[in-house]
Design a protein around this motif. Structure first.
Motif, short mmCIF file in Angstrom:
data_model
loop_
_atom_site.label_atom_id
_atom_site.label_comp_id
_atom_site.label_asym_id
_atom_site.label_seq_id
_atom_site.Cartn_x
_atom_site.Cartn_y
_atom_site.Cartn_z
N LYS A 92 17.60 54.55 36.43
CA LYS A 92 17.77 54.18 37.06
C LYS A 92 19.05 55.10 38.28
CE LYS A 92 16.19 49.66 38.88
NZ LYS A 92 17.15 48.24 38.23
N PRO A 93 18.65 55.65 39.52
CA PRO A 93 20.06 55.86 40.43
C PRO A 93 20.55 54.82 40.95
CG PRO A 93 17.86 56.63 41.24
CD PRO A 93 17.81 56.30 39.78
N ARG A 94 22.30 55.12 41.83
CA ARG A 94 21.90 53.39 42.72
C ARG A 94 21.37 53.74 43.62
NH1 ARG A 94 28.41 54.60 44.45
NH2 ARG A 94 28.10 57.31 43.83
N GLY A 95 21.71 53.25 44.73
CA GLY A 95 21.34 52.98 45.85
C GLY A 95 22.52 53.27 46.96
N PRO A 96 22.27 53.14 48.29
CA PRO A 96 23.16 52.68 49.28
C PRO A 96 24.47 51.75 48.61
CG PRO A 96 21.91 53.84 50.67
CD PRO A 96 21.17 53.34 49.22
N GLY A 97 26.11 51.36 49.30
CA GLY A 97 26.93 49.83 48.72
C GLY A 97 26.38 50.59 47.17
N MET A 98 26.59 50.41 46.35
CA MET A 98 26.63 50.27 44.44
C MET A 98 27.81 51.18 44.61
SD MET A 98 22.37 50.55 43.65
CE MET A 98 22.61 49.49 42.22
N LEU A 103 24.65 49.79 37.68
CA LEU A 103 24.09 50.07 36.65
C LEU A 103 24.26 50.05 35.33
CD1 LEU A 103 23.33 53.57 38.63
CD2 LEU A 103 21.51 51.78 39.13
N LEU A 104 25.25 49.61 34.97
CA LEU A 104 25.33 49.77 33.73
C LEU A 104 24.15 47.99 32.64
CD1 LEU A 104 27.36 50.98 32.25
CD2 LEU A 104 28.51 49.21 32.16
N LYS A 105 24.57 47.52 33.36
CA LYS A 105 23.36 46.30 32.75
C LYS A 105 21.82 47.10 32.77
CE LYS A 105 25.77 42.60 31.72
NZ LYS A 105 26.70 42.89 31.02
N ASP A 106 21.38 47.41 33.38
CA ASP A 106 19.55 47.88 33.38
C ASP A 106 20.01 48.95 32.73
OD1 ASP A 106 18.73 45.99 35.36
OD2 ASP A 106 18.67 46.94 37.10
N ASN A 107 20.54 50.12 33.05
CA ASN A 107 20.83 51.48 32.67
C ASN A 107 21.10 51.18 31.32
OD1 ASN A 107 19.35 52.53 34.81
ND2 ASN A 107 20.77 53.54 35.62
N GLY A 108 22.06 50.59 31.30
CA GLY A 108 22.78 50.55 29.63
C GLY A 108 22.11 50.75 28.11
N LYS A 109 20.82 49.59 28.68
CA LYS A 109 20.12 49.45 27.16
C LYS A 109 18.81 51.10 26.92
CE LYS A 109 16.99 46.40 30.49
NZ LYS A 109 17.64 45.37 31.29
N HIS A 127 22.52 68.46 19.92
CA HIS A 127 23.36 68.22 21.34
C HIS A 127 22.99 67.25 22.46
CE1 HIS A 127 25.38 71.35 19.22
NE2 HIS A 127 26.90 71.02 19.45
N VAL A 128 23.52 66.31 22.92
CA VAL A 128 23.03 65.42 23.65
C VAL A 128 24.16 65.18 24.36
CG1 VAL A 128 22.11 63.32 24.04
CG2 VAL A 128 22.31 64.03 20.99
N VAL A 129 23.54 65.70 26.39
CA VAL A 129 24.19 65.82 26.71
C VAL A 129 23.27 64.27 28.25
CG1 VAL A 129 25.06 66.97 28.96
CG2 VAL A 129 24.22 67.66 27.32
N VAL A 130 24.49 63.11 28.77
CA VAL A 130 23.78 62.27 29.44
C VAL A 130 24.29 62.85 30.69
CG1 VAL A 130 24.26 59.74 29.82
CG2 VAL A 130 24.44 60.36 27.40
N VAL A 131 23.51 62.41 31.77
CA VAL A 131 23.68 62.48 33.37
C VAL A 131 23.29 61.33 33.52
CG1 VAL A 131 22.56 63.26 34.88
CG2 VAL A 131 22.63 64.75 33.10
N GLY A 132 22.73 60.65 32.90
CA GLY A 132 22.10 58.56 33.37
C GLY A 132 23.46 57.82 33.47
N ASN A 133 23.43 57.31 35.19
CA ASN A 133 24.87 56.64 35.30
C ASN A 133 25.06 55.64 34.81
OD1 ASN A 133 26.95 58.88 36.65
ND2 ASN A 133 25.23 58.48 38.10
N PRO A 134 26.13 54.66 34.79
CA PRO A 134 27.30 55.60 34.35
C PRO A 134 27.10 56.02 33.18
CG PRO A 134 27.23 53.32 33.91
CD PRO A 134 25.88 53.64 33.65
N GLY A 318 37.58 48.80 30.70
CA GLY A 318 36.23 47.77 31.48
C GLY A 318 35.23 47.76 30.49
N GLU A 319 34.54 48.90 31.36
CA GLU A 319 33.13 48.88 30.86
C GLU A 319 32.52 48.87 29.75
OE1 GLU A 319 31.38 53.07 32.64
OE2 GLU A 319 32.46 52.76 34.39
N ARG A 320 33.68 49.72 28.47
CA ARG A 320 33.36 49.75 26.94
C ARG A 320 33.13 47.89 26.87
NH1 ARG A 320 37.56 51.81 23.58
NH2 ARG A 320 38.24 50.43 24.38
N GLU A 321 33.70 46.86 27.21
CA GLU A 321 34.12 45.91 27.46
C GLU A 321 32.91 44.70 27.26
OE1 GLU A 321 37.73 43.90 29.00
OE2 GLU A 321 38.63 44.72 27.06
#
Ligand code: NAD
Ligand code: LMR
Length: 328
Positions: A92-98, A103-109, A127-134, A318-321
């Motif tokens: 998912k991309p973020r929207g305005p104000g985010m 996005l971590l909870k939704d995209n992380g999984k 080789h793997v390159v990640v673009v999807g945020n964060p 912090g994100e890792r936690e």
């Protein structure tokens, strides 16, 4: 002609995909002599696969001489099968104000499942390159789930930030982007990132000397680069796409070009004070195609740089936690 390489792209029917696939198929990412087979991965939900079929029709209609095949699937196991490069855009991309971290909870999984699918299916040494945020933390999640492929083969994209920073400095000084060198992004692909202007050169002279405005460099410059993604969302109504695709072309091409030095988020081994095992933007030098070393020993000992590095490191830890339960 060498044999074709297999390139898997997730989120292939999305906005970035729509710019990216044509750049890959035309040879801009892997070179003008390297045929590619595109393995395009989407989600089963409508309208993704139908839209993907339309994109594939357009790829066909370009009659790219280097495009040796197109495969489409909503099954990651099939999509990553024997892939030598896995470009993880889908999320998912973020929207305005985010913020991207929202996005971590939704995209992380997504990256838990894709890390496992790559582990089980991709080519040895892929080789793997990640673009999807964060993207830094998603990359850490994916790599942690993938034991067969070395973590150093997993990178996340901060090249868009480097390109943005170069354009800002060029515009400010009347130089061109070709005149800017040694401009690297440290840390997270987020507003805490540090575009380390003190190391940069403009026509071979230190950037701070040419700009001659420390308040601008420490304030407006860092802020503009760090918040450029949000500015684009506010202006366009959706997040950057063509520039992101272009940065990914630069990222992969430089990873394949011995001697190239560019900003890449890679697994930290402690350089510049980054916590080990987070994925931090760092200056990286390509040694042989696909292999690199982190450029160490650059002088970031001044107080401003130390504060910026500490802040972006704290955000990444912090994100890792936050995603501790997603790490394999
Ligand atoms: P988009 O919504 O236009 O497209 C995303 C696509 O991914 C959609 O087609 C969706 O169906 C697909 N998708 C979702 N989950 C998937 C999954 N599990 N497997 C395969 N496909 C899946 O979004 P976009 O504009 O293309 O952006 C994609 C991502 O890239 C976002 O997370 C965005 O924030 C990020 N991004 C990162 C950078 C960067 O510099 N790192 C720059 C721009 C955008
Ligand atoms: C960007 O930097 O443009 C992307 O990461 C999209 C975003 O959410 O800002």
């Amino acid at each position: 002609m060498p044999s074709p390489i297999r390139v898997a792209v997730t989120g292939a029917a999305g906005q970035i995909g729509y710019s990216l696939l044509f750049r890959i198929a035309s040879g801009q990412m892997f070179g003008p002599d390297q045929p590619v087979i595109l393995q395009l991965i989407e989600i089963p939900a409508e309208p993704a696969m139908k839209a993907l079929a339309g994109v594939a029709m357009e790829l066909d209609d370009c009659a790219f001489p280097l495009l040796a095949g197109i495969e489409m699937t909503d099954d990651p196991a099939k999509g990553f099968k024997d892939a030598e490069w896995c470009l993880l855009v889908g999320s998912k991309p973020r929207g305005p104000g985010m913020e991207r971290a929202d996005l971590l909870k939704d995209n992380g999984k997504i990256f838990v499942g894709q890390g496992k699918a790559i582990d089980e299916n991709a080519a040895d040494g892929a080789h793997v390159v990640v673009v999807g945020n964060p993207c830094n933390t998603n990359c850490m999640i994916g790599a942690s789930q993938c034991k067969r492929i070395p973590a150093r083969n997993w990178s996340a994209m901060v090249r868009l930030d480097q390109n943005r920073a170069a354009s800002q400095l060029a515009n400010k000084t009347g130089a061109t982007v070709n005149d800017i060198g040694d401009l690297f992004i440290f840390g997270n692909h987020s507003p805490t990132m540090y575009p380390a202007f003190g190391l940069a050169q403009i026509n071979g002279k230190p950037a701070p000397q040419v700009v001659s405005d420390d308040a601008y460099l420490q304030g407006e410059f860092c802020e503009t680069v760090g918040k450029r993604g949000a500015a684009i969302i506010a202006a366009r109504g959706s997040s950057s796409a063509a520039s992101a695709a272009s940065a990914l072309v630069d990222h992969v091409r430089d990873m394949l070009t011995p001697g190239a030095i560019h900003s890449v988020a890679v697994q930290s081994e402690g350089a510049y004070g980054f916590d080990p095992n987070i994925w931090a933007g760092l200056p990286v030098k390509t040694t042989t195609p696909g292999e690199y070393e982190v450029v160490t020993g650059l002088d970031l000992s001044d107080e401003f740089s130390q504060q910026k590095l500490a802040a972006t490191n704290a955000e990444l830890t912090g994100e890792r936690e936050t995603v501790a339960d997603m790490l394999g």
